[in-house]
Design an enzyme around this catalytic site. Structure first.
Site, PDB file in Angstrom:
ATOM      1  N   SER A  77     117.522 -10.082  47.496  1.00  0.00           N
ATOM      2  CA  SER A  77     116.255 -10.421  46.845  1.00  0.00           C
ATOM      3  C   SER A  77     115.170  -9.417  47.241  1.00  0.00           C
ATOM      4  O   SER A  77     115.303  -8.234  46.967  1.00  0.00           O
ATOM      5  CB  SER A  77     115.867 -11.866  47.191  1.00  0.00           C
ATOM      6  OG  SER A  77     114.850 -12.332  46.330  1.00  0.00           O
ATOM      7  N   LYS A  93      95.928 -23.439  34.890  1.00  0.00           N
ATOM      8  CA  LYS A  93      95.572 -23.314  36.297  1.00  0.00           C
ATOM      9  C   LYS A  93      96.612 -24.017  37.160  1.00  0.00           C
ATOM     10  O   LYS A  93      96.902 -23.597  38.277  1.00  0.00           O
ATOM     11  CB  LYS A  93      94.179 -23.915  36.545  1.00  0.00           C
ATOM     12  CG  LYS A  93      93.704 -23.802  37.983  1.00  0.00           C
ATOM     13  CD  LYS A  93      93.574 -22.354  38.411  1.00  0.00           C
ATOM     14  CE  LYS A  93      93.093 -22.234  39.850  1.00  0.00           C
ATOM     15  NZ  LYS A  93      93.037 -20.845  40.302  1.00  0.00           N
TER      16      LYS A  93
END
Length: 340
Positions: free
Chosen positions: A167, A219
């Site tokens: 990763s 948001k």
């Protein structure tokens, strides 16, 4: 009773004084800690001396006096001939990156890279011994940018992976001009993951309301305590796909030989299989590579140490211990084994 009352009053005053003293001492320690944080220092170790000490210790135990004397004479003669010829050995700068979830080692890496770039030339080399299973996207993005500075300066960069570069760890490793991996090192995991629990039904069962007020449609997409919607899930998944696309583009830029769509599935490969996928260039441990380079180059290990207060050291130790426990349990649950 009067005695007990007086004793309790005395004890209360004593405890109050002790608490006050401790508060003052803690405040002084914090101030001194902040002063010490104003700087750190760079440690430089010549690794050739380390390898030479190992070799000489073994030679002294195995060879007899005549053999040892002849060997030292030959080594001295070769060294004098090299100096007379005016040959200068190239320099190899060795950095270590042991990554946690937050890529905390990037704070030291940035100073180490700045230092070596002030003197390194394209005739030199930088070797990074990298170990990381990945973590936060923005943290590993910044750490990767530090290694990119080396490539941009035209200094050859070799990345050695002895255990794992997955990763975010592989995001850093792919920047190397050359990637070396141990035969059973874990590489890949070119993917993005996010997960979180949701306690909405539990709260609803106990008649507990949870409200989130936002300005901006997205948001908040998924929440831990609120009720998640399909629209929020779709937006969150869209954000993950965008991040994954950026990750793939980044890896493809530095490793154009890869079939990026074939390897960017989130899978991991052991060293031999990773070589077949062209995720690495050679199967070799960092010890083997550096001991070979020590015969033909001057090796310098760089480590930047930041001064920290006692409170910060204790906090970092606790965090590292927790990270270690979580990583060990995760490894036990998810990694393949040679036994059951």
């Amino acid at each position: 009773m009067e005695f007990l009352s007086e004793y309790a009053g005395f004890l209360a005053r004593t405890v109050t004084v002790l608490v006050a003293v401790l508060v003052v001492l803690l405040a002084v320690a914090l101030l001194r800690g902040r002063e010490r944080r104003s700087g750190g220092h760079l440690e430089v170790h010549r690794l050739n001396d380390f390898y030479q000490a190992l070799r000489e210790r073994l030679q002294g135990s195995v060879l007899d006096k005549e053999q040892l004397k002849a060997l030292r004479k030959a080594e001295s003669k070769a060294e004098k001939a090299e100096k007379k010829a005016g040959r200068h050995k190239p320099r190899v700068y060795v950095l270590d990156f042991d990554g946690d979830i937050k890529a905390s080692a990037g704070e030291h890496l940035r100073h180490e890279v700045t230092a070596l770039l002030s003197i390194a030339t394209p005739e030199d080399e930088v070797v990074v011994r990298l170990e990381s299973g990945g973590g936060m996207v923005h943290s590993y993005g910044l750490a990767s940018s530090q290694l990119a500075r080396i490539r941009q300066a035209g200094v050859p960069l070799t990345v050695c992976v002895d255990k794992v570069a997955a990763s975010g760890g592989y995001m850093m490793a792919c920047i190397g001009d050359k990637i070396l991996a141990a035969p059973f090192a874990i590489l890949g995991s070119i993917g993005v993951v996010a997960q979180l629990p949701n306690f909405h039904r539990l709260l609803k069962k106990h008649a507990i309301d949870f409200e989130v007020l936002t300005a901006g449609e997205y948001k908040r997409t998924l929440t831990v305590f609120g009720e998640n919607t399909d629209k929020g899930r779709e937006k969150f998944q869209e954000d993950l796909e965008i991040t994954h696309g950026l990750f793939k583009d980044f890896v493809a830029r530095y490793r154009p030989q890869l079939d990026i769509d074939a390897v960017a599935t989130g899978e991991v490969w052991l060293g031999q299989a990773a070589l077949g996928q062209q995720l690495v260039d050679e199967l070799q441990t960092s010890d083997e590579y550096l001991s070979q380079r020590a015969r033909e180059a001057e090796l310098f290990q760089l480590r930047y140490h930041e001064k920290k207060s006692l409170q910060e050291r204790m906090g970092l130790a606790a965090t590292a211990a927790l990270d270690g426990v979580l990583l060990r349990w995760w490894s036990r649950l998810s990694q393949p084994r040679f036994w059951q």
